[in-house]
Design an enzyme around this catalytic site. Structure first.
Site, PDB file in Angstrom:
ATOM      1  N   LYS A  96       0.867  -1.176   0.000  1.00 51.41           N
ATOM      2  CA  LYS A  96       0.000   0.000   0.000  1.00 51.41           C
ATOM      3  C   LYS A  96       0.906   1.230   0.000  1.00 51.41           C
ATOM      4  O   LYS A  96       1.767   1.365   0.877  1.00 51.41           O
ATOM      5  CB  LYS A  96      -0.878   0.015   1.251  1.00 51.41           C
ATOM      6  CG  LYS A  96      -1.952  -1.026   1.213  1.00 51.41           C
ATOM      7  CD  LYS A  96      -2.846  -0.969   2.421  1.00 51.41           C
ATOM      8  CE  LYS A  96      -3.973  -1.973   2.311  1.00 51.41           C
ATOM      9  NZ  LYS A  96      -3.589  -3.315   1.855  1.00 51.41           N
ATOM     10  N   ASP A 130      -1.435  -2.275  -4.065  1.00 51.64           N
ATOM     11  CA  ASP A 130      -2.845  -2.286  -3.690  1.00 51.64           C
ATOM     12  C   ASP A 130      -3.444  -0.928  -4.037  1.00 51.64           C
ATOM     13  O   ASP A 130      -2.735   0.081  -4.101  1.00 51.64           O
ATOM     14  CB  ASP A 130      -2.996  -2.494  -2.178  1.00 51.64           C
ATOM     15  CG  ASP A 130      -2.670  -3.926  -1.759  1.00 51.64           C
ATOM     16  OD1 ASP A 130      -2.607  -4.809  -2.622  1.00 51.64           O
ATOM     17  OD2 ASP A 130      -2.484  -4.144  -0.547  1.00 51.64           O
ATOM     18  N   MET A 131      -4.755  -0.912  -4.243  1.00 51.48           N
ATOM     19  CA  MET A 131      -5.430   0.376  -4.425  1.00 51.48           C
ATOM     20  C   MET A 131      -6.223   0.661  -3.162  1.00 51.48           C
ATOM     21  O   MET A 131      -7.017  -0.169  -2.722  1.00 51.48           O
ATOM     22  CB  MET A 131      -6.355   0.314  -5.651  1.00 51.48           C
ATOM     23  CG  MET A 131      -7.031   1.623  -5.958  1.00 51.48           C
ATOM     24  SD  MET A 131      -5.910   3.020  -6.108  1.00 51.48           S
ATOM     25  CE  MET A 131      -5.188   2.762  -7.720  1.00 51.48           C
ATOM     26  N   GLN A 159     -10.284  -0.742  -8.844  1.00 53.31           N
ATOM     27  CA  GLN A 159     -11.528  -1.068  -8.136  1.00 53.31           C
ATOM     28  C   GLN A 159     -12.743  -0.875  -9.047  1.00 53.31           C
ATOM     29  O   GLN A 159     -12.995   0.233  -9.542  1.00 53.31           O
ATOM     30  CB  GLN A 159     -11.671  -0.156  -6.910  1.00 53.31           C
ATOM     31  CG  GLN A 159     -10.557  -0.341  -5.893  1.00 53.31           C
ATOM     32  CD  GLN A 159     -10.373   0.884  -5.012  1.00 53.31           C
ATOM     33  OE1 GLN A 159     -10.555   2.013  -5.463  1.00 53.31           O
ATOM     34  NE2 GLN A 159      -9.976   0.681  -3.771  1.00 53.31           N
ATOM     35  N   ARG A 180      -4.730  -5.878 -11.382  1.00 53.51           N
ATOM     36  CA  ARG A 180      -5.543  -6.794 -10.550  1.00 53.51           C
ATOM     37  C   ARG A 180      -6.909  -6.115 -10.387  1.00 53.51           C
ATOM     38  O   ARG A 180      -6.995  -5.002  -9.880  1.00 53.51           O
ATOM     39  CB  ARG A 180      -4.895  -6.965  -9.188  1.00 53.51           C
ATOM     40  CG  ARG A 180      -5.790  -7.755  -8.211  1.00 53.51           C
ATOM     41  CD  ARG A 180      -5.501  -7.410  -6.738  1.00 53.51           C
ATOM     42  NE  ARG A 180      -4.138  -7.640  -6.333  1.00 53.51           N
ATOM     43  CZ  ARG A 180      -3.568  -7.000  -5.290  1.00 53.51           C
ATOM     44  NH1 ARG A 180      -4.242  -6.111  -4.588  1.00 53.51           N
ATOM     45  NH2 ARG A 180      -2.329  -7.245  -4.969  1.00 53.51           N
ATOM     46  N   GLY A 184     -13.485  -3.458  -4.662  1.00 55.64           N
ATOM     47  CA  GLY A 184     -13.243  -2.222  -3.895  1.00 55.64           C
ATOM     48  C   GLY A 184     -13.724  -2.402  -2.469  1.00 55.64           C
ATOM     49  O   GLY A 184     -14.878  -2.792  -2.250  1.00 55.64           O
ATOM     50  N   ARG A 284     -12.009  -4.352   7.445  1.00 57.17           N
ATOM     51  CA  ARG A 284     -12.531  -4.414   6.072  1.00 57.17           C
ATOM     52  C   ARG A 284     -13.055  -5.820   5.754  1.00 57.17           C
ATOM     53  O   ARG A 284     -14.051  -5.978   5.056  1.00 57.17           O
ATOM     54  CB  ARG A 284     -11.450  -3.988   5.060  1.00 57.17           C
ATOM     55  CG  ARG A 284     -11.154  -2.498   5.081  1.00 57.17           C
ATOM     56  CD  ARG A 284     -10.417  -2.035   3.840  1.00 57.17           C
ATOM     57  NE  ARG A 284      -9.087  -2.591   3.739  1.00 57.17           N
ATOM     58  CZ  ARG A 284      -8.012  -2.099   4.360  1.00 57.17           C
ATOM     59  NH1 ARG A 284      -8.114  -1.023   5.115  1.00 57.17           N
ATOM     60  NH2 ARG A 284      -6.839  -2.655   4.200  1.00 57.17           N
TER      61      ARG A 284
HETATM   62  C1  LIG Z   1      -6.340 -10.847  -3.708  1.00 57.99           C
HETATM   63  C2  LIG Z   1      -7.196  -9.679  -3.371  1.00 57.99           C
HETATM   64  C3  LIG Z   1      -6.630  -8.413  -3.338  1.00 57.99           C
HETATM   65  C4  LIG Z   1      -7.421  -7.321  -3.016  1.00 57.99           C
HETATM   66  N1  LIG Z   1      -6.875  -6.066  -3.111  1.00 57.99           N
HETATM   67  C5  LIG Z   1      -7.667  -4.998  -2.917  1.00 57.99           C
HETATM   68  C6  LIG Z   1      -7.182  -3.681  -3.151  1.00 57.99           C
HETATM   69  O1  LIG Z   1      -6.020  -3.469  -3.519  1.00 57.99           O
HETATM   70  N2  LIG Z   1      -8.038  -2.641  -2.952  1.00 57.99           N
HETATM   71  C7  LIG Z   1      -9.335  -2.838  -2.561  1.00 57.99           C
HETATM   72  O2  LIG Z   1     -10.071  -1.861  -2.434  1.00 57.99           O
HETATM   73  N3  LIG Z   1      -9.816  -4.073  -2.335  1.00 57.99           N
HETATM   74  C8  LIG Z   1      -9.026  -5.150  -2.500  1.00 57.99           C
HETATM   75  N4  LIG Z   1      -9.545  -6.398  -2.299  1.00 57.99           N
HETATM   76  C9  LIG Z   1     -10.874  -6.572  -1.662  1.00 57.99           C
HETATM   77  C10 LIG Z   1     -12.000  -6.485  -2.662  1.00 57.99           C
HETATM   78  O3  LIG Z   1     -12.128  -5.161  -3.123  1.00 57.99           O
HETATM   79  C11 LIG Z   1     -13.337  -6.938  -2.052  1.00 57.99           C
HETATM   80  O4  LIG Z   1     -13.656  -6.113  -0.977  1.00 57.99           O
HETATM   81  C12 LIG Z   1     -13.342  -8.380  -1.586  1.00 57.99           C
HETATM   82  O5  LIG Z   1     -12.627  -9.209  -2.437  1.00 57.99           O
HETATM   83  C13 LIG Z   1     -14.805  -8.897  -1.503  1.00 57.99           C
HETATM   84  O6  LIG Z   1     -15.376  -8.899  -2.783  1.00 57.99           O
HETATM   85  P1  LIG Z   1     -15.659 -10.231  -3.658  1.00 57.99           P
HETATM   86  O7  LIG Z   1     -15.298  -9.929  -5.066  1.00 57.99           O
HETATM   87  O8  LIG Z   1     -14.960 -11.377  -3.061  1.00 57.99           O
HETATM   88  O9  LIG Z   1     -17.219 -10.395  -3.651  1.00 57.99           O
HETATM   89  P2  LIG Z   1     -18.292 -10.479  -2.484  1.00 57.99           P
HETATM   90  O10 LIG Z   1     -19.613 -10.414  -3.182  1.00 57.99           O
HETATM   91  O11 LIG Z   1     -18.009  -9.481  -1.420  1.00 57.99           O
HETATM   92  O12 LIG Z   1     -18.069 -11.919  -1.879  1.00 57.99           O
HETATM   93  C14 LIG Z   1     -18.397 -13.105  -2.575  1.00 57.99           C
HETATM   94  C15 LIG Z   1     -18.377 -14.244  -1.583  1.00 57.99           C
HETATM   95  O13 LIG Z   1     -17.036 -14.430  -1.101  1.00 57.99           O
HETATM   96  C16 LIG Z   1     -17.025 -14.693   0.282  1.00 57.99           C
HETATM   97  N5  LIG Z   1     -16.348 -13.575   0.969  1.00 57.99           N
HETATM   98  C17 LIG Z   1     -15.987 -12.390   0.457  1.00 57.99           C
HETATM   99  N6  LIG Z   1     -15.318 -11.645   1.382  1.00 57.99           N
HETATM  100  C18 LIG Z   1     -15.269 -12.401   2.484  1.00 57.99           C
HETATM  101  C19 LIG Z   1     -14.701 -12.210   3.777  1.00 57.99           C
HETATM  102  N7  LIG Z   1     -14.068 -11.093   4.111  1.00 57.99           N
HETATM  103  N8  LIG Z   1     -14.831 -13.203   4.677  1.00 57.99           N
HETATM  104  C20 LIG Z   1     -15.459 -14.371   4.370  1.00 57.99           C
HETATM  105  N9  LIG Z   1     -16.014 -14.606   3.164  1.00 57.99           N
HETATM  106  C21 LIG Z   1     -15.912 -13.650   2.239  1.00 57.99           C
HETATM  107  C22 LIG Z   1     -18.487 -14.820   0.701  1.00 57.99           C
HETATM  108  O14 LIG Z   1     -18.828 -16.172   0.555  1.00 57.99           O
HETATM  109  C23 LIG Z   1     -19.199 -13.986  -0.326  1.00 57.99           C
HETATM  110  O15 LIG Z   1     -20.530 -14.390  -0.514  1.00 57.99           O
HETATM  111  C24 LIG Z   1      -8.783  -7.504  -2.660  1.00 57.99           C
HETATM  112  C25 LIG Z   1      -9.342  -8.774  -2.718  1.00 57.99           C
HETATM  113  C26 LIG Z   1      -8.583  -9.840  -3.071  1.00 57.99           C
HETATM  114  C27 LIG Z   1      -9.234 -11.171  -3.143  1.00 57.99           C
END
Ligand SMILES: Cc1cc2nc3c(=O)[nH]c(=O)nc-3n(C[C@H](O)[C@H](O)[C@H](O)COP(=O)(O)OP(=O)(O)OC[C@H]3O[C@@H](n4cnc5c(N)ncnc54)[C@H](O)[C@@H]3O)c2cc1C
Length: 303
Positions: A96, A130-131, A159, A180, A184, A284
């Site tokens: 970050k 990371d963003m 994002q 990536r 968000g 988060r």
């Molecule tokens: C490798 C990686 C890098 C990331 N880098 C960044 C970044 O640089 N900047 C940024 O803003 N965000 C980042 N994120 C976070 C991202 O923005 C989302 O907030 C996060 O991935 C949840 O979104 P989703 O696409 O998994 O979908 P969602 O609809 O939120 O989740 C889909 C399903 O995944 C499971 N799930 C998701 N999150 C969780 C959790 N915390 N605990 C348990 N189960 C969960 C649940 O089963 C849920 O139903 C990153 C995520 C990943 C995977």
């Protein structure tokens, strides 16, 4: 509503001091954070490697105000890339820029970032940016542009929720950087970001297609079945092979799915955080799935 409260709490320094003062329980470490030390992170990276999973190591910490802390974080990241080269080749680091000082002094941050990229290139380890919250977004994007000519393998997160992302991506199409795509994770005003989950997913799907068509070795950071299925189909439709992109998921989230994708022949990279500054990261994760809150409270209160 609960998610927004948790995201708000993630930025509350008083609450951070209160909660972080509690001993970090084993249960909490095991679920979302690899541990406190670099050795803990390397042990997890090696274990994942044996299961066919790649990793990206994230030294927890963000929003440093004191530039000495930014220098210390840079040094720790340099130690991390050197440890990766020795013990876990193929792993990357995720950084970050607020941790390297971008919100305190952009020039110092640029110096820190270049130092890290140089050290990482010397041992053939890739760096991912990371963003963060949109207050650091534009400076991060500009810093990424600045380093790409010398370090083209650097990857930056974008994002889907942010309204400006399609425009930012269009501006990248000629440069073809590594990206990536994530949904968000930050609390943003409605004027800057989509909040409706369906809209964010639709935007994710649209951007995934654009990235697959225009950017090399893209990464899709998501645990969402709908987004994953869309990426699988879109990659196949535009002739991008399973080895030419990666899914990325967070340590402790949907572990079965991570392994299933590996069995299906996909590349999967797990984002592995380590270190003592776990509070905002964990908040988060709670916001993404408020059911985690119960688990979190049990570990803090129950020890
Ligand atoms: C490798 C990686 C890098 C990331 N880098 C960044 C970044 O640089 N900047 C940024 O803003 N965000 C980042 N994120 C976070 C991202 O923005 C989302 O907030 C996060 O991935 C949840 O979104 P989703 O696409 O998994 O979908 P969602 O609809 O939120 O989740 C889909 C399903 O995944 C499971 N799930 C998701 N999150 C969780 C959790 N915390 N605990 C348990 N189960 C969960 C649940 O089963 C849920 O139903 C990153 C995520 C990943 C995977």
């Amino acid at each position: 509503m609960m998610s927004r409260l948790l995201l708000h709490a993630a930025q509350n320094k008083k609450l951070e001091r209160l909660v972080s003062g509690q001993p970090m329980t084993r249960g909490l470490v095991d679920r979302f954070v690899a541990g406190v030390t670099l050795d803990d992170a390397i042990t997890v990276a090696q274990r994942m490697g044996r299961e066919g999973l790649d990793v990206s190591l994230d030294l927890l910490g963000e929003q440093v105000e004191d530039l000495a802390d930014a220098t210390a974080a840079t040094d720790q990241y340099i130690d991390t890339v050197q440890a990766i080269a020795r013990h876990s080749p193929g792993a990357t680091v995720s950084v970050k820029l607020s941790q390297l000082g971008i919100l305190a002094d952009r020039q110092v941050c640029a110096k820190n970032l270049n130092q890290l990229l140089e050290a990482a290139a010397a041992v053939d380890v890739d760096v991912e940016l990371d963003m963060e919250h949109s207050s650091a977004g534009r400076p991060t994007l500009e810093a990424f542009h600045d380093v790409l000519p010398r370090y083209p393998d650097t990857r930056m997160a974008i994002q889907a929720a942010l309204r400006t992302t399609p425009e930012d991506l269009a501006a990248f199409v000629d440069i073809k950087p590594r990206l990536r795509l994530v949904k968000g994770a930050y609390d943003e005003p409605l004027s800057r970001a989509l909040r409706d989950r369906k809209e964010v997913t639709a935007q994710y799907r649209y951007l995934a297609g654009r990235i697959l068509a225009h950017c090399p070795v893209p990464a899709f950071g998501t645990h969402d079945d709908e987004c994953i299925e869309h990426v699988r189909r879109a990659a196949e439709a535009c002739g991008v092979g399973k080895e030419d992109f990666e899914f990325q998921m967070l340590y402790g989230v949907r572990r079965d799915l991570q392994r299933q994708l590996v069995r299906d022949g996909y590349r999967v990279r797990v984002y592995v955080p380590f270190g003592s500054q776990w509070y905002p990261y964990l908040m988060r994760r709670m916001a993404e799935r408020p059911a985690n809150l119960l688990f979190f409270l049990r570990s803090v209160v129950g020890g």
